[in-house]
Each structure stands twice: as structure tokens, then as C-alpha cells.
Design a protein around this motif. Structure first.
Motif, mmCIF file in Angstrom:
data_model
loop_
_atom_site.group_PDB
_atom_site.id
_atom_site.type_symbol
_atom_site.label_atom_id
_atom_site.label_comp_id
_atom_site.label_asym_id
_atom_site.label_seq_id
_atom_site.Cartn_x
_atom_site.Cartn_y
_atom_site.Cartn_z
ATOM 1 N N TYR A 43 87.188 81.445 -52.515
ATOM 2 C CA TYR A 43 86.306 81.924 -53.581
ATOM 3 C C TYR A 43 85.969 83.409 -53.495
ATOM 4 O O TYR A 43 85.273 83.918 -54.369
ATOM 5 C CB TYR A 43 84.995 81.120 -53.573
ATOM 6 N N VAL A 44 86.424 84.082 -52.461
ATOM 7 C CA VAL A 44 86.032 85.482 -52.269
ATOM 8 C C VAL A 44 87.242 86.399 -52.206
ATOM 9 O O VAL A 44 88.370 85.945 -51.966
ATOM 10 C CB VAL A 44 85.176 85.653 -50.991
ATOM 11 N N THR A 45 86.990 87.686 -52.423
ATOM 12 C CA THR A 45 88.056 88.677 -52.393
ATOM 13 C C THR A 45 88.465 88.999 -50.964
ATOM 14 O O THR A 45 89.646 89.189 -50.665
ATOM 15 C CB THR A 45 87.576 89.972 -53.088
ATOM 16 N N ALA A 46 87.476 89.082 -50.074
ATOM 17 C CA ALA A 46 87.722 89.374 -48.669
ATOM 18 C C ALA A 46 86.602 88.772 -47.843
ATOM 19 O O ALA A 46 85.532 88.444 -48.372
ATOM 20 C CB ALA A 46 87.795 90.887 -48.431
ATOM 21 N N ALA A 47 86.846 88.609 -46.547
ATOM 22 C CA ALA A 47 85.831 88.022 -45.673
ATOM 23 C C ALA A 47 85.964 88.587 -44.271
ATOM 24 O O ALA A 47 87.056 88.971 -43.845
ATOM 25 C CB ALA A 47 85.960 86.500 -45.649
#
Length: 215
Positions: A43-47
């Protein structure tokens, strides 16, 4: 589309990540637990896995580049407070922090938070209002005086037009929309006639709405 730094990926943070993804925003997600980071990767662009109370780690994320920084840490107030303070020191434009108690909110605001969210308190208020009446379907508090309610149409309004009932003048509330079968109709006119199986979205002072609909 906004760029958002989301710190703290417990249940609250994870739900925020999912919703931000639905809304099309770019999200950098951070938590010190690898399992939580792995859970939001779709669900995220980066982590990043890391400790948000570590100034060097937080600085490496480029805090100044994000439109909003959200601190969703809920199980460690000291970590939340330190993270909030560091974000502001590192140039965070807008820092939004989670609070569980009023005293937490005061400390967070004094140490860099621009806005506070109370997930438990806000949901508790919504639940109390929503389920204490048979004909309220949703509720949004705008401030201490004004709110938006989704509410069942009173039986004595059915078959009558907005103009005939003169709702705005008589009750001091505004009809924003009607909903039927899940579909909103925001084309509100004086000659619109209320039907069964519809709900209303009304805006006004909470006390006026409560008086009008006998809440």
C-alpha cells in the motif's frame, strides 16, 4: 497528490496507509518492527525499518520533502513525543500526531505537533451518537457547534417538497444531499420531494439538528 511520511504501523497506521493508497498519495512508511513494515508494503510507495527517535535515521528520510508527517505511534508515548519533536526540528512542514489522552495532546502540541488526532476518543463520540438513535446513519463533527448528520427522513416530510417545508428558515439547517441505494444526490432544489427509503445529509448547529429530528 501529496507526499506523506507515516511513522508507526500498528493497526491505526496500517489503516491510514491503506486509505492513503486508495486516495493516490505517495507514502513513506516507517516502523522499527519488520513485520509491521512488511504488512503495509503493498500500500505504500516506500518503507523503512528504523527507530524514529534516532535523529540520524529520521534525518536520512528527508523530512523537509514531505507535505505531511503523521506520527501514528500509540503504544509508546515517549517515542511519540520524541519523534514529534524531532520531525519539527528537522523541518517537518505539517506534523500530525496521535494522542490517547488530553495530557498527551498538550505535550505533543508543545513539542512540535501542528495537529492532534484522537482515534479512540473520536470514534467513541461517533459510536455514542450513531447508535443512541435509531435514525442516525452517520455523523461528522466540524467543531464544537456545527456538524453534519446523515439521518432518516421524518415520516411527516415524505411526499412534501423542501420549499413547502421551508426547512432552512423553519429549522435553521441546510439540506446538503439525499442518499438512496447508496447513491448521493447533491442536486438539491426547493421543489425536490422527499421519498421513502432515502436518507438526508444535513448541515447545521448540532443543537438545531437535534431539535429538528428529536435526537
Amino acid at each position: 497528490m501529496k507526499s506523506i511520511l507515516l511513522i508507526g504501523l500498528g493497526r491505526f497506521g496500517r489503516h491510514i496507509a491503506i486509505k492513503l493508497n486508495e486516495l493516490g498519495h505517495q507514502v513513506m512508511a516507517v516502523d522499527k518492527q519488520e513485520s509491521r513494515v512488511d504488512a503495509v508494503l503493498p500500500y505504500v510507495t516506500a518503507a523503512q525499518i528504523g527507530d524514529s527517535t534516532d535523529e540520524d535515521f529520521l534525518s536520512s528520510l528527508g523530512v523537509r520533502n514531505f507535505d505531511v508527517c503523521i506520527v501514528g505511534i500509540g503504544d509508546n508515548f515517549q517515542a511519540s513525543l520524541e519523534t514529534t519533536s524531532l520531525l519539527k526540528e528537522l523541518g517537518g512542514r505539517m506534523v500530525v500526531s496521535r494522542a490517547a489522552r488530553d495530557v498527551h495532546a498538550k505535550f505533543l502540541l508543545r513539542n512540535g505537533a501542528d495537529e492532534i488526532v484522537y482515534p479512540e476518543k473520536q470514534l467513541a463520540s461517533w459510536t455514542a451518537i450513531r447508535y443512541s438513535s435509531d435514525h442516525i446513519f452517520d455523523y461528522i463533527e466540524l467543531d464544537k457547534d456545527y456538524a453534519i448528520f446523515e439521518i432518516a427522513i421524518p415520516k411527516n416530510w415524505i411526499g412534501k417538497s423542501i420549499g413547502r417545508l421551508d426547512i432552512r428558515r423553519t429549522h435553521n439547517i441546510n439540506i446538503m444531499a439525499t442518499r438512496r441505494n447508496g447513491k448521493l444526490n447533491m442536486n438539491i432544489t426547493p421543489d425536490m420531494v422527499f421519498n421513502e427509503n432515502e436518507t438526508l445529509l444535513v448541515l447545521g448547529k448540532s443543537r438545531d439538528i437535534q431539535k429538528c429530528f428529536h435526537i
